[in-house]
Write a protein that holds these residues in place. Structure first.
Motif, mmCIF file in Angstrom:
data_model
loop_
_atom_site.group_PDB
_atom_site.id
_atom_site.type_symbol
_atom_site.label_atom_id
_atom_site.label_comp_id
_atom_site.label_asym_id
_atom_site.label_seq_id
_atom_site.Cartn_x
_atom_site.Cartn_y
_atom_site.Cartn_z
ATOM 1 N N ALA A 188 3.700 -0.463 -0.971
ATOM 2 C CA ALA A 188 2.428 -0.796 -0.321
ATOM 3 C C ALA A 188 1.308 0.080 -0.866
ATOM 4 O O ALA A 188 0.235 -0.400 -1.231
ATOM 5 C CB ALA A 188 2.557 -0.608 1.187
ATOM 6 N N LYS A 189 1.558 1.393 -0.971
ATOM 7 C CA LYS A 189 0.518 2.314 -1.447
ATOM 8 C C LYS A 189 0.167 2.032 -2.898
ATOM 9 O O LYS A 189 -0.992 2.121 -3.299
ATOM 10 C CB LYS A 189 0.999 3.764 -1.312
ATOM 11 C CG LYS A 189 1.195 4.217 0.122
ATOM 12 C CD LYS A 189 1.207 5.732 0.194
ATOM 13 C CE LYS A 189 2.134 6.241 1.259
ATOM 14 N NZ LYS A 189 3.543 6.301 0.803
ATOM 15 N N THR B 28 -18.970 -5.253 -15.233
ATOM 16 C CA THR B 28 -20.172 -6.070 -15.038
ATOM 17 C C THR B 28 -21.435 -5.216 -15.110
ATOM 18 O O THR B 28 -22.431 -5.596 -15.748
ATOM 19 C CB THR B 28 -20.109 -6.767 -13.669
ATOM 20 O OG1 THR B 28 -18.846 -7.386 -13.540
ATOM 21 C CG2 THR B 28 -21.205 -7.793 -13.541
ATOM 22 N N VAL C 293 -15.299 -15.550 -9.310
ATOM 23 C CA VAL C 293 -15.480 -14.357 -10.161
ATOM 24 C C VAL C 293 -15.117 -14.699 -11.600
ATOM 25 O O VAL C 293 -15.821 -14.335 -12.542
ATOM 26 C CB VAL C 293 -14.622 -13.182 -9.634
ATOM 27 C CG1 VAL C 293 -14.562 -12.060 -10.652
ATOM 28 C CG2 VAL C 293 -15.163 -12.692 -8.309
ATOM 29 N N VAL D 126 -20.769 -11.111 -9.427
ATOM 30 C CA VAL D 126 -19.464 -10.463 -9.559
ATOM 31 C C VAL D 126 -19.170 -9.619 -8.329
ATOM 32 O O VAL D 126 -18.021 -9.289 -8.039
ATOM 33 C CB VAL D 126 -19.399 -9.648 -10.860
ATOM 34 C CG1 VAL D 126 -18.165 -8.794 -10.903
ATOM 35 C CG2 VAL D 126 -19.401 -10.596 -12.046
ATOM 36 N N VAL E 229 -16.295 -10.098 -6.001
ATOM 37 C CA VAL E 229 -14.953 -9.556 -6.122
ATOM 38 C C VAL E 229 -14.638 -8.652 -4.931
ATOM 39 O O VAL E 229 -13.486 -8.512 -4.521
ATOM 40 C CB VAL E 229 -14.776 -8.809 -7.466
ATOM 41 C CG1 VAL E 229 -15.381 -7.430 -7.422
ATOM 42 C CG2 VAL E 229 -13.305 -8.721 -7.824
ATOM 43 N N LEU E 230 -15.685 -8.067 -4.339
ATOM 44 C CA LEU E 230 -15.459 -7.186 -3.187
ATOM 45 C C LEU E 230 -14.931 -7.970 -1.986
ATOM 46 O O LEU E 230 -14.293 -7.389 -1.110
ATOM 47 C CB LEU E 230 -16.759 -6.469 -2.811
ATOM 48 C CG LEU E 230 -17.208 -5.400 -3.806
ATOM 49 C CD1 LEU E 230 -18.476 -4.751 -3.317
ATOM 50 C CD2 LEU E 230 -16.122 -4.361 -4.001
ATOM 51 N N LEU F 271 -11.283 -7.763 -1.114
ATOM 52 C CA LEU F 271 -10.718 -6.670 -0.320
ATOM 53 C C LEU F 271 -10.135 -7.218 0.986
ATOM 54 O O LEU F 271 -9.253 -6.615 1.585
ATOM 55 C CB LEU F 271 -11.788 -5.618 -0.023
ATOM 56 C CG LEU F 271 -12.264 -4.839 -1.248
ATOM 57 C CD1 LEU F 271 -13.326 -3.853 -0.849
ATOM 58 C CD2 LEU F 271 -11.097 -4.132 -1.905
ATOM 59 N N LEU G 153 -8.251 -9.477 1.202
ATOM 60 C CA LEU G 153 -6.852 -9.711 0.877
ATOM 61 C C LEU G 153 -5.935 -8.715 1.575
ATOM 62 O O LEU G 153 -4.846 -9.057 2.021
ATOM 63 C CB LEU G 153 -6.742 -9.572 -0.639
ATOM 64 C CG LEU G 153 -5.463 -9.828 -1.379
ATOM 65 C CD1 LEU G 153 -5.822 -10.584 -2.666
ATOM 66 C CD2 LEU G 153 -4.828 -8.513 -1.772
ATOM 67 N N PHE G 154 -6.372 -7.445 1.640
ATOM 68 C CA PHE G 154 -5.544 -6.423 2.288
ATOM 69 C C PHE G 154 -5.269 -6.817 3.728
ATOM 70 O O PHE G 154 -4.172 -6.667 4.226
ATOM 71 C CB PHE G 154 -6.245 -5.063 2.274
ATOM 72 C CG PHE G 154 -6.142 -4.414 0.947
ATOM 73 C CD1 PHE G 154 -4.900 -4.121 0.421
ATOM 74 C CD2 PHE G 154 -7.266 -4.092 0.225
ATOM 75 C CE1 PHE G 154 -4.792 -3.527 -0.810
ATOM 76 C CE2 PHE G 154 -7.159 -3.501 -1.008
ATOM 77 C CZ PHE G 154 -5.920 -3.220 -1.521
ATOM 78 N N TYR H 60 2.829 -1.933 6.918
ATOM 79 C CA TYR H 60 2.130 -1.291 5.811
ATOM 80 C C TYR H 60 0.989 -0.415 6.311
ATOM 81 O O TYR H 60 0.591 0.533 5.652
ATOM 82 C CB TYR H 60 1.549 -2.339 4.862
ATOM 83 C CG TYR H 60 2.563 -2.919 3.917
ATOM 84 C CD1 TYR H 60 3.911 -2.598 4.032
ATOM 85 C CD2 TYR H 60 2.172 -3.769 2.892
ATOM 86 C CE1 TYR H 60 4.830 -3.139 3.171
ATOM 87 C CE2 TYR H 60 3.100 -4.311 2.028
ATOM 88 C CZ TYR H 60 4.434 -3.990 2.170
ATOM 89 O OH TYR H 60 5.344 -4.513 1.308
ATOM 90 N N LEU I 174 -1.893 7.710 3.462
ATOM 91 C CA LEU I 174 -2.648 8.012 2.252
ATOM 92 C C LEU I 174 -4.052 8.487 2.617
ATOM 93 O O LEU I 174 -4.536 9.506 2.113
ATOM 94 C CB LEU I 174 -2.708 6.757 1.380
ATOM 95 C CG LEU I 174 -3.349 6.874 0.006
ATOM 96 C CD1 LEU I 174 -2.683 7.964 -0.793
ATOM 97 C CD2 LEU I 174 -3.240 5.555 -0.724
#
Lengths: 291, 291, 291, 291
Positions: free
Chosen positions: A163-164, A181, B52, B129, B132-133, B136, B138-139, B147, B154
């Protein structure tokens, strides 16, 4: 006990319908215990090394006129040898179809196919370098029982940190896209940043600290942004390193804290099989391929 | 329970004044639990990736004549889709203003603005572009409950090491300034070190071990000083790595030493929620977004 | 209590013979506790940053005609300000001679000397970048009490690993000498390896993974030896990293194992000052500069 | 007690048949305890450094006409000095043949041979740089008793991680072969990837993050594959680092957990010789060379 195909775990109850000579051939090809079986594996690995070496040498223009003929002959000898080895494995495996679909089975097939394809299509012979993957077999031959536990530890640590590591990879890919970019906007096509994909390639070259120098920033602002990208790339390598290390330390510790099922003692060494106080078996034997 | 805007923590007491269809829309857009909500998120991420990718491809000169028209049309389709998504989020969020000011809200707005701005100002379309942020997100979609604890670890380790990391960064920046000035004095403008800022850029390129080679020392003394700078850069990377790793190891240990509030047992795994001996809850559930 | 010169540790018994206004000046310049004293330090650091920035900008050829005059004037203003600060420190320090010989005293002197020397010798004004070292004072201003313990830990770990780090450095230097000479013999002057010192410079560039590419192997044997050098350089970075990390982990652990002098409890956090069970003082307060 | 040859462990029962003057010479050359013996070693190390330095300087073309004569004379002085030292060691060692075959004995011989060979063969004099290996003796001279334990720890950690490090090296070599061949197929001879060996050299340069830039991908697909190779090289350095670090941490811990043979106390510092509670000897004295 008869030979087993490489990637299968020991299944003692499986009936073995092979004839005596197929068993003996299987013992020779798949086995590791008899001197002859080990000699076969060592010879195989030497042949693989030689074969990969000859494919590499064949592409060197200056050696082509001198060794070209010999190398082409050698390649056919290797191909025939590997074909015989593959057929032998197919015949002598306890479950031929299982072997053919296993990782080693596919690699073994792929390492002979290009030679035959090269008769019809030009260029495919270089794919023979895939033979190098057969060398992975080396681990099986030389890795002794006590090494298995250590390698397990590494795999365990990497799996536990999955995961990390994913978080880190997505961060690096986002950084690379954003910096690429940015640099395309700042430097533009006339300084070598011809497109965003090219700029992203530059960002990968920079953040991974490879730094070819085929594309490099020319404007003051570009140099400033590039400097920030470099320091990022230089610094964040600490993160995956920390993750893998902490994972390894924890895997070690966890194993050390495994209590003995009989007397409850903890603190055993990672490679201990038996409790150091009462001798009870700590964990079942690692799954190894026995003939 | 109704959908919640992404970045807010669960506040069960907050009254929900949304009408039924806004709740259902919120469940679809912000939710993660129903198959339809997950499908929406997956489709969104795929669209972001495609968008993107198309911005990147648009800048490749050789593809411009072929795909130029299609890409410009695609871009408008993406922009309309993202605009609808943004409006949908604004409408269906329990607290619209809170969403609009959140990190995701700002990113969502920034990922559609450049297209509209490009109607008036040339060049702004490359800012797309920034989309693309949005990935994130997605996490949030793929990161499962188990997870979260790992990612927390971390963050905890990095936060705990903040002071040491600052010390390291200031040291590196001082080194870069000192080595850059030294090289400007030693090599001078005629060997490419045209000014102190340029020399400092060289020092960053060198100490981060990137090494483009666009500027490199020519004089013996310059090579000697550069060698010292390289060995410094090569060696001191051990310091941040050590800091992050030790932080992670300590965060792991601290968690493992957390005593169970009921029976006092320590040594729980980092991802344990309940005491492994008595089953008592070890720590409150991580703040997750529930619809 | 009166102000103390920066680098001295608190010696409560030392008599203070300064007059009232010198004490007050000392409180302002050396102090950290009153808002005015902090404002003085923040202003000083801002001035240092501006001064370093102006020295850097002065060397940029394209900005010379535009800002040249302004920058030269600014430099004299900074020099006068730093001279006054230096004299103020000399006058108000409890032990002026002790301050003058301390690290900060020498840096403070060195950061004003070049301006005066530049009246007589050309080129010395660039040495003004040494002013950047005055920024180290920043640590003292911003580093809070709780950070001191963390920074101590890092120093402790590095000191404890001194022997191992020396072994590593000598190994790297030997490798660099051996690989450099080998490449001089293999490649020779006509491929850019003009002398052994130059070849050793190449070896440093390669083993530190900087890789400018200003000198690179041309012959097959040279490329083979260079590949070995690269893989060495790539791999052995693991050693100092491991050393520093293990040192940090051990320093953490040792501190955690420090028993409380009153109740004997161990396992205190690194930044704990008091025992978490009985409240007894665990270790004496860190030596901080108090006015 | 008489002098012992360097690499032998103390064998108190071995009879010593040397005459008095040979013993005294041995005390001087091999010894470390008397001021004179230490002075001899320090002088030897200084001479080695000077000798290596002069070999390096000799290859600098611009210094050749000026110092050429002096350097050649110096070299012969060094050679004579090292020859006398070698003969002295042979004569005064308790077991001359054992010394001659030891690591230091071979290095000592190799560091004088090239000078004599250079009388007959041109070029061999550069091999004199092998003299730098004699400096390893420095560890013996300056490493104090308390450092031995630390250095042992490092060796112990590396030995314990041997299996994992081998797995890593084979992985890197396979990656380098596969990426090299891929790039040869993609980029081909006209973009600098003239043969598979050259492409493998490029892969080593890239994966080790050295990045000379003498060969770099030109085609879009080549850049993509190269990017993947770079990110691989950037990321997997975490693995050996984690291995070495975890090995060091475990070696530390194991030592700390060594129970006192008398009172059973554990948790001793790595450099502890005696139990901190009862004073019993924890482990036998490290094998050191005593005269």
């Amino acid at each position: 006990m008869p030979a087993q195909p490489e990637p299968t775990l020991p299944k003692p109850a499986l009936p073995d319908h092979r004839s005596a000579w197929r068993r003996r051939l299987g013992d020779l090809i798949f086995g590791l215990d008899t001197p002859l079986a080990r000699a076969y594996d060592v010879a195989l690995i030497a042949t693989i090394g030689l074969s990969v070496f000859s494919v590499m040498v064949e592409t060197v223009a200056s050696l082509q006129p001198v060794f070209g003929r010999v190398l082409r002959d050698l390649e056919w000898i290797f191909t025939v040898a590997f074909t015989l080895d593959y057929l032998g494995r197919l015949i002598s495996a306890r479950r031929p179809w299982h072997y053919a679909r296993s990782f080693y089975g596919v690699v073994d097939l792929l390492s002979i196919l290009p030679s035959y394809l090269a008769l019809f299509f030009f260029g495919t012979q270089y794919l023979l370098v895939i033979r190098v993957l057969r060398v992975l077999r080396l681990f099986r031959v030389f890795k002794l029982t006590r090494y298995l536990s250590e390698a397990d530890l590494l795999g365990e640590a990497l799996r536990a940190s999955r995961a990390k590591i994913t978080v880190f990879m997505v961060t690096v890919l986002s950084l690379v896209l954003v910096f690429g970019t940015l640099m395309y906007l700042i430097e533009g096509p006339k300084h070598g940043f011809t497109s965003i994909p090219t700029s992203v390639y530059w960002a990968v070259v920079t953040i991974s600290t490879v730094g070819y120098g085929d594309i490099s920033p020319q404007t003051p602002l570009g140099k400033l942004v590039a400097s920030v990208a470099m320091l990022f790339g230089y610094g964040i390598i600490a993160v995956p390193t920390g993750i893998v290390t902490a994972g390894l330390v924890r895997a070690q510790e966890r194993r050390r804290l495994d209590a003995c099922p009989q007397c409850g003692l903890t603190g055993h060494e990672p490679d201990a099989r038996h409790c150091k106080r009462c001798g009870a078996l700590l964990r079942p034997a690692a799954p190894e391929t026995e003939p």
